[in-house]
Design a protein around this motif. Sequence first.
Motif, PDB file in Angstrom:
ATOM      1  N   SER A 130      80.204  28.245  61.139  1.00 42.23           N
ATOM      2  CA  SER A 130      79.559  27.648  59.970  1.00 42.23           C
ATOM      3  C   SER A 130      78.054  27.584  60.149  1.00 42.23           C
ATOM      4  O   SER A 130      77.556  27.128  61.175  1.00 42.23           O
ATOM      5  N   SER A 132      76.081  25.736  58.200  1.00 45.57           N
ATOM      6  CA  SER A 132      75.566  24.428  57.794  1.00 45.57           C
ATOM      7  C   SER A 132      76.432  23.306  58.354  1.00 45.57           C
ATOM      8  O   SER A 132      77.645  23.454  58.525  1.00 45.57           O
ATOM      9  N   TYR A 133      75.781  22.181  58.629  1.00 46.63           N
ATOM     10  CA  TYR A 133      76.505  21.025  59.146  1.00 46.63           C
ATOM     11  C   TYR A 133      77.486  20.489  58.098  1.00 46.63           C
ATOM     12  O   TYR A 133      78.580  20.033  58.422  1.00 46.63           O
ATOM     13  N   GLY A 134      77.101  20.567  56.815  1.00 44.76           N
ATOM     14  CA  GLY A 134      77.992  20.108  55.756  1.00 44.76           C
ATOM     15  C   GLY A 134      79.294  20.899  55.720  1.00 44.76           C
ATOM     16  O   GLY A 134      80.374  20.323  55.532  1.00 44.76           O
ATOM     17  N   THR A 135      79.206  22.212  55.925  1.00 40.24           N
ATOM     18  CA  THR A 135      80.411  23.037  55.962  1.00 40.24           C
ATOM     19  C   THR A 135      81.242  22.723  57.200  1.00 40.24           C
ATOM     20  O   THR A 135      82.479  22.741  57.162  1.00 40.24           O
ATOM     21  N   THR A 136      80.574  22.423  58.308  1.00 41.24           N
ATOM     22  CA  THR A 136      81.290  22.022  59.521  1.00 41.24           C
ATOM     23  C   THR A 136      82.112  20.764  59.254  1.00 41.24           C
ATOM     24  O   THR A 136      83.300  20.688  59.612  1.00 41.24           O
ATOM     25  N   VAL A 137      81.507  19.776  58.613  1.00 38.81           N
ATOM     26  CA  VAL A 137      82.217  18.527  58.301  1.00 38.81           C
ATOM     27  C   VAL A 137      83.401  18.815  57.383  1.00 38.81           C
ATOM     28  O   VAL A 137      84.493  18.257  57.570  1.00 38.81           O
ATOM     29  N   ALA A 138      83.226  19.688  56.398  1.00 36.91           N
ATOM     30  CA  ALA A 138      84.325  20.031  55.494  1.00 36.91           C
ATOM     31  C   ALA A 138      85.465  20.693  56.261  1.00 36.91           C
ATOM     32  O   ALA A 138      86.650  20.401  56.000  1.00 36.91           O
ATOM     33  N   SER A 176      78.742  17.575  67.297  1.00 37.15           N
ATOM     34  CA  SER A 176      77.545  16.978  66.726  1.00 37.15           C
ATOM     35  C   SER A 176      76.617  16.536  67.840  1.00 37.15           C
ATOM     36  O   SER A 176      77.060  16.179  68.937  1.00 37.15           O
ATOM     37  N   CYS A 235      74.330  10.850  65.216  1.00 39.24           N
ATOM     38  CA  CYS A 235      75.237  11.267  64.145  1.00 39.24           C
ATOM     39  C   CYS A 235      75.312  10.180  63.086  1.00 39.24           C
ATOM     40  O   CYS A 235      75.403   8.987  63.413  1.00 39.24           O
ATOM     41  N   HIS A 260      80.711  10.308  58.776  1.00 44.63           N
ATOM     42  CA  HIS A 260      81.158  10.893  57.512  1.00 44.63           C
ATOM     43  C   HIS A 260      82.560  10.376  57.181  1.00 44.63           C
ATOM     44  O   HIS A 260      83.357  10.100  58.081  1.00 44.63           O
TER      45      HIS A 260
END
Length: 311
Positions: A229, A231-237, A247, A251, A254
């Motif tokens: 991934s 982006s970090y947002g995609t990682t979280v998803a 991370s 942090c 989320h």
Amino acid sequence: MELDVHHLRLVRAIGETGSLSEAAVRLGTSQPAVSGNLKRLENALGQRLFDRGSHTTSVTPTPTGELLLDRISAVLPMMEGLVRDIGVRSGPAEPVRVGGVCSPVLCHLPAIVDSHRPRGPGASLFDSECRDLVVEMVAQRRLEVGVVKDYPGFEAAVPASVELAVVAHDRTLVLLPEDHPLARHKVIGLEQLADEQWVLPPPDSSRFHEYFHRSCRRKGFTPRVRYVSESYGTTVAAVRNGAVGLSQAACEGHQQVAARLLADDALSRRFLLVWHRESEFAGFARDVLTETALAYRLECESSPVYSRYLA
């Protein structure tokens, strides 16, 4: 047959959409053009990459196609990043004053530098995930100061003209779905994650992927990297959907995601300040280093996740 970026983008678009017509929309071209380009690529490779539906433009990857898609997820972001970084180098020679890789201190650096340089315009910020590019721009004096990171056994190498100092040793948190059985633990051993599917950032010049695989092998397992991934947002998803990710210590936390500290300083990193020995910055570099280290510490203490480990 040599694969280039255009081939990889074509295969990625078809694989992600499962449709020649939808891939054409994504690529900004026509469906016949996508179909023709795919056919020429398969002929050149001597292997079919996708099986076509009998009456539709839908496709499914063959085993060779799946192999190529898995590799593309890691290789293409790195190639596209290289193209962007070359574009930066070929741009105007105006020096970018402050820059570096993603870290809790990067956003603080312009203000810290400005406090020691009251004259002239404020420092601008250059952001890149390529450690070597940041170091090279410092060596060329296009960056006044940079922040980079490295890992044990894969330390950053800098030319003789560049000074390097450690800002902080940063620990790593593992991200898990909040209902994961390991989420009830405050600290998790890397070996406890042997059966998980991982989401990682793209490979880059810091050689994190090598460091990650070596660390896992030393704990007795070979990791299964399912997603890469940007982006970090995609990682979280991806974590919310069952993967495990990583991370830095500072942090934010989320929803539906548990962040837990890795035991034994596993996968830890160093944040480093780099500057040219003969630049204006060299005269107050040590003061900036002290203030940057303080900014890192304050970021960790304000982290809703990591602050619990510092209490």
